[in-house]
Design an enzyme around this catalytic site. Structure first.
Site, short mmCIF file in Angstrom:
data_model
loop_
_atom_site.label_atom_id
_atom_site.label_comp_id
_atom_site.label_asym_id
_atom_site.label_seq_id
_atom_site.Cartn_x
_atom_site.Cartn_y
_atom_site.Cartn_z
N HIS A 130 43.00 98.58 -35.07
CA HIS A 130 42.85 99.86 -34.36
C HIS A 130 44.16 100.64 -34.45
CE1 HIS A 130 41.26 101.90 -30.43
NE2 HIS A 130 40.90 102.57 -31.53
N ASP A 139 41.59 103.63 -27.26
CA ASP A 139 40.40 104.33 -26.76
C ASP A 139 40.52 104.51 -25.25
OD1 ASP A 139 39.38 104.33 -29.31
OD2 ASP A 139 38.09 102.56 -28.97
N HIS A 142 33.68 108.01 -26.18
CA HIS A 142 35.01 107.73 -25.65
C HIS A 142 35.98 108.68 -26.36
CE1 HIS A 142 34.91 105.33 -29.38
NE2 HIS A 142 36.23 105.52 -29.42
N HIS A 171 39.24 108.66 -28.80
CA HIS A 171 40.20 107.93 -29.62
C HIS A 171 41.48 108.76 -29.65
CE1 HIS A 171 41.72 105.42 -32.87
NE2 HIS A 171 42.17 106.56 -33.42
#
Length: 258
Positions: free
Chosen positions: A151, A155, A230, A232
């Site tokens: 990642h 988030d 959500h 990012h």
């Protein structure tokens, strides 16, 4: 030829008359200080019918003149004192007005300085991209869902349509479709770093636009490569993919509690 003495009432001045004439002449001399014509033959000729009497009139006139002059002087002094007091009051009022205006001006200046300082602090401040949210997926978390294998951001929990704001002051350098990021925005921050906001349901800014901390730039969503709504969020050293840095450390370094 023999001359005879004329008869009748025409006779020389008596001793008493002469004495009275002398007294009158002395009084005239004492009053005027002038010696000469007052002792003329005409005055001395008939002292029986003209006698000078000291009535005190001259002293009364002099006394009255002195009293009037004193009253005039006193009135002039009173008027001058009143004028001086009025001038002093006017000067005091003018000085008080000047001081009040100076205080008001200083207060306005202090208020303006405080407002500028507050605005400067606000513009230099940082905030969460989603108010009251929390990190649901951390930085560099592994998994098959990310093309890089890890990642590249974090988030923030957000339902679809939640307001997303700029975390700090900067300029929009990208606003549109970002592939796997869906609708995304990239902002060049004041300190030269970059922040990215992905998976937006809508975009509210355009390229070249200046933004301030806390200014709404879009709404959260689930566009692009995602399993649900959500936000990012990434922090980068450049606008390009792969220059990411830890977003949580970045925000904390700018005073934001995450």
């Amino acid at each position: 030829m023999a001359f005879t003495r004329a008869t009748g009432k025409h006779r020389g001045p008596s001793r008493l008359a002469r004495k009275r004439a002398g007294i009158a002449g002395a009084a005239a001399i004492a009053t005027t200080g002038v010696i000469g014509t007052l002792a003329s033959p005409a005055l001395a000729a008939d002292t029986d019918t003209f006698a000078v009497e000291d009535t005190g009139l001259l002293q009364a006139v002099v006394a009255d003149d002195t009293t009037l002059a004193d009253r005039i002087d006193a009135q002039a002094d009173a008027q001058q004192q009143e004028a001086d007091l009025a001038a002093a009051r006017a000067k005091a009022e003018a000085e008080a007005k000047r001081k009040a205006e100076a205080r008001a001006k200083a207060a306005r200046a202090a208020k303006e300085r405080a407002a500028r300082e507050a605005e400067r602090k606000r513009l230099m401040s940082y905030t969460l991209p989603v108010a009251g949210s929390y990190v649901s997926t951390g930085y560099q978390a592994g998994g098959a869902v990310w093309s890089s294998g890890t990642h590249t951001g974090v988030d923030f929990h957000a339902a679809s349509g939640t307001p997303v704001v700029a975390v700090g002051m900067g300029e929009v350098v990208e606003a549109g479709w970002g592939g796997a990021y869906g609708n995304n925005i990239v902002i060049r921050m004041k300190d030269g770093t970059y922040t990215q906001y992905g998976h937006l349901s809508s975009i509210g800014v355009s390229v070249g636009q200046a933004v301030a901390p806390g200014q709404r730039i879009g709404l959260s969503g689930a566009t692009g490569n995602t399993t649900g709504p959500h936000l990012h969020f990434e922090a980068r050293t450049s606008p390009d993919y792969g220059s990411d840095i830890d977003p949580v450390a970045y925000l904390r370094g700018h005073g934001v509690r995450v």
